[in-house]
Scaffold this motif. Sequence first.
Motif, PDB file in Angstrom:
ATOM      1  N   ASP A 211      22.701 -23.642 -14.054  1.00  0.00           N
ATOM      2  CA  ASP A 211      23.694 -22.862 -13.319  1.00  0.00           C
ATOM      3  C   ASP A 211      23.054 -21.781 -12.446  1.00  0.00           C
ATOM      4  N   HIS A 212      21.731 -21.700 -12.436  1.00  0.00           N
ATOM      5  CA  HIS A 212      21.035 -20.808 -11.497  1.00  0.00           C
ATOM      6  C   HIS A 212      19.608 -21.332 -11.315  1.00  0.00           C
ATOM      7  N   LEU A 214      15.823 -21.654 -11.673  1.00  0.00           N
ATOM      8  CA  LEU A 214      15.026 -21.285 -12.849  1.00  0.00           C
ATOM      9  C   LEU A 214      13.549 -21.097 -12.505  1.00  0.00           C
ATOM     10  N   MET A 218       8.873 -21.209 -16.932  1.00  0.00           N
ATOM     11  CA  MET A 218       9.592 -21.001 -18.197  1.00  0.00           C
ATOM     12  C   MET A 218      10.442 -22.198 -18.600  1.00  0.00           C
ATOM     13  N   TYR A 219      10.894 -22.978 -17.591  1.00  0.00           N
ATOM     14  CA  TYR A 219      11.809 -24.086 -17.911  1.00  0.00           C
ATOM     15  C   TYR A 219      11.304 -25.464 -17.488  1.00  0.00           C
ATOM     16  N   ALA A 222      11.753 -28.693 -19.669  1.00  0.00           N
ATOM     17  CA  ALA A 222      12.978 -28.694 -20.493  1.00  0.00           C
ATOM     18  C   ALA A 222      14.201 -29.087 -19.670  1.00  0.00           C
ATOM     19  N   VAL A 223      14.107 -28.841 -18.364  1.00  0.00           N
ATOM     20  CA  VAL A 223      15.280 -29.031 -17.498  1.00  0.00           C
ATOM     21  C   VAL A 223      14.998 -30.064 -16.411  1.00  0.00           C
TER      22      VAL A 223
ATOM     23  N   GLU B 270      14.595 -19.613 -27.251  1.00  0.00           N
ATOM     24  CA  GLU B 270      15.978 -19.603 -26.747  1.00  0.00           C
ATOM     25  C   GLU B 270      16.588 -21.002 -26.807  1.00  0.00           C
ATOM     26  N   TYR B 272      17.849 -23.686 -24.677  1.00  0.00           N
ATOM     27  CA  TYR B 272      17.729 -24.020 -23.251  1.00  0.00           C
ATOM     28  C   TYR B 272      19.084 -24.284 -22.601  1.00  0.00           C
ATOM     29  N   ALA B 275      20.951 -21.023 -22.114  1.00  0.00           N
ATOM     30  CA  ALA B 275      20.340 -20.136 -21.112  1.00  0.00           C
ATOM     31  C   ALA B 275      20.470 -20.667 -19.689  1.00  0.00           C
ATOM     32  N   PRO B 423      13.918 -14.382 -22.288  1.00  0.00           N
ATOM     33  CA  PRO B 423      14.268 -15.617 -21.564  1.00  0.00           C
ATOM     34  C   PRO B 423      15.495 -15.462 -20.669  1.00  0.00           C
ATOM     35  N   GLU B 424      16.315 -14.456 -20.950  1.00  0.00           N
ATOM     36  CA  GLU B 424      17.539 -14.282 -20.153  1.00  0.00           C
ATOM     37  C   GLU B 424      17.309 -13.419 -18.913  1.00  0.00           C
TER      38      GLU B 424
END
Lengths: 456, 456
Positions: A211-212, A214, A218-219, A222-223, B270, B272, B275, B423-424
């Motif tokens: 939703d934003h 990244l 960090m991601y 995973a995404v 976190e 995923y 987040a 993480p946020e």
Amino acid sequence: MSENVLNYLAENRDQLLQKLNEFLTIPSVSTDPVHKKDIKKAANFMEAYLNEIGFDKVEQQDTGGHPLVYAEYNQAGPDAPTVLFYGHYDVQPVDPLELWDSDPFKPEIRNGRLYARGSSDDKGQVFMHLAVFEAFMKTEGKLPLNVKVCIEGEEEIGSENLYKILHDKKEAFQADFAVISDSGMVAKNQPTILYGLKGFTGIEINVTGPDHDLHSGMYGGAVKNPIMALTQILASMKNEEEVITVDGFYDGVEPLADEERELIKQVNGEDYKEATGINETASEKGYTAKEHTMARPTFEINGIYGGYQGEGTKTIIPSSATAKITCRLVPGQDPTNIQQLLVDHVKKHAPASVKVEVVKEKLSAKAYKVEPNHPLIDSAAKSYTKAFGKETVYVRMGGSIPVVEWIEDIYKMPIVLLGFGTPEDRLHSPNESFPLDSFDKGMETLVYYWNEVNNK
Amino acid sequence: MSENVLNYLAENRDQLLQKLNEFLTIPSVSTDPVHKKDIKKAANFMEAYLNEIGFDKVEQQDTGGHPLVYAEYNQAGPDAPTVLFYGHYDVQPVDPLELWDSDPFKPEIRNGRLYARGSSDDKGQVFMHLAVFEAFMKTEGKLPLNVKVCIEGEEEIGSENLYKILHDKKEAFQADFAVISDSGMVAKNQPTILYGLKGFTGIEINVTGPDHDLHSGMYGGAVKNPIMALTQILASMKNEEEVITVDGFYDGVEPLADEERELIKQVNGEDYKEATGINETASEKGYTAKEHTMARPTFEINGIYGGYQGEGTKTIIPSSATAKITCRLVPGQDPTNIQQLLVDHVKKHAPASVKVEVVKEKLSAKAYKVEPNHPLIDSAAKSYTKAFGKETVYVRMGGSIPVVEWIEDIYKMPIVLLGFGTPEDRLHSPNESFPLDSFDKGMETLVYYWNEVNNK
């Protein structure tokens, strides 16, 4: 009888060009709401000119969108044939503006060409028709046949509202045949009868992931990356041999007959490399570039965007990505059906880890093919040859003109496509232009044609 | 001895936050030339603050690019250890601006978080260090150890000029160890020692076809679509199982040991999905999302663009398309070598019918791994736990900090990564923020740590 009319056009050439420039100066871009006023201005220009020529019941018809300019001339009498002339006064957007050598809305003549958005598609060609009607009125005091003029302002956005109007006005607009000048010749000064057009359909694919945006550190891992998901979907729709790999896409496409391949081979068209600056053509396996553009369906990604587009790097996984796709169709393909096949393919290839939305493009059209040896087509070929001093060739083209399909569908009357554009006109691109040769000889062709038709 | 210092920080919390806000209000975006003045302004702010605290020889060093702010404190005496503190005062671009809930450069506190570009990466964390130094000086009249401060303005554009400076100033910058706070914890209020970072490399792919946008009807079937060519190339670099399919990409990557997989499993990081808003994670076949982000290399398309991006449709074959790609690397991968493998892959998969140019991203970094049980790391873990009241976890992360590799490479000294982000925080994204808990407990951690180190 054509003499006086031709002389009038020759003597008044400068004034006519001046008037055309006025018309081209109006930025009537139909897809962009900021140009609503300019659209209206262009419609007013058409209305005024038609009144000046001496048409009856000239009016702007409300379409719900941009106005349709309509006019009639009935003084040729009940025995004379009636033609429905269609054209459009709206134009394509001009971006990227920086690639224009001159202001798209400040017409400029450079080595025999008139440069301006709409000079070829379609304001220039519409104007030629009106100028010819003016010439007939000013010299003969009348037109050689009855005319119904129908000039719309939404062709470049799919003629969205025209379809309904053509239906509602079935009686009013009915004629013996239709003439449209919104196409081109295979080469400059090469008379060309267009006996086939492609159909059209399209979709937009929107892929949404996180939703934003990244941080890729960090991601990453995973995404699912929405751009990667989109490219994987797109790459699955066409292979490296330019074959469209969407299930059922080619079903029903009539095979290309040897005679037609022969006909296409004979067309001495433009040099694709020269005209586009590419070093090598790319066409469907088993077909030449000419065969593919004229007679085989196509699949194009018109635009794509997602993530960071600025200077330098931005190490992100973007939240979304979008692609715009359009297809050109041939006889045997139903646009609605093909569009659904595209949607199904995308859905089938969409990874579960992203949200994939497919928007169906409203604009669509069936392919069109007319009998090449119809008498009205034959007269057109003769008039072309007389004006350009060259044998007329018969071709099919890759472009789509929805209105052609609709007129055939609703009015069941023959449609003559009298196009005077050339492959170098750069339609829809920066530096659109129209050759003054086409302007002069095109009008000459129309003068011969109207007389020919009248004497039938 | 820490008491007074902690009290000072507590009593002056509002003024310190006020001062931090001033710092965050400066739009020091390093990648965009229009912000050159703001970069200078941020450097001046750092310089002024360091003088105010009482550092010696505070100066802005010319780097050829954005200035490096340097300062020294040597009054702890020859027996006290010397730390090199590194941070950066530049920030990432803010686009898309419309996705921010508040102005990125008008700091705002909402439910316990300070919202502003740079609040976490890295202005906020740099400020915490200076505030702690201020507190020591104001209460103890001195710092517990000798300090060399090195705050650059080009981290977000690859620390382009820092590398040369670290070389040239080898003697001047030499210290017993280095401390960097430009990273985060695995979860809010979860003390985290970062013992490994990923490396980094990137390329930009530019595909050029026709020399101008073409009408898809006139040229579809003759001209290779540059966007399609680009998507075919991109789709060939990673498969649907998130495995990077570039020849040799994984060569030399040390396999993930079972003990480390165990360690990673224990990290209570976190969620995923929560987040990022995705409905399903996607990671390399055979690895969990946590394993992939922490310990496996990644490949991301950061941005893509080509053709028409406006409203409605534009039936063109665009003249070009571009994609930006970055990879995160792990120990065993050489950035320069990987970058070349990417270039070779693209060249190998580039269709002859388009021109494909690959630009090598200047920024690059080797992956980094430190001995988790080094005494300086150990003291850090203790200080963390004391301040946050929670056991410290040890993790590797997907982020890349080139300077870490360079300091190790040039100075051969231990580097302690004391990160307080969460993480946020939405680094590099709209609505970047930093928790006030981290602000308070982070400074507390630093107070304990400097005393711990001093007593060693």
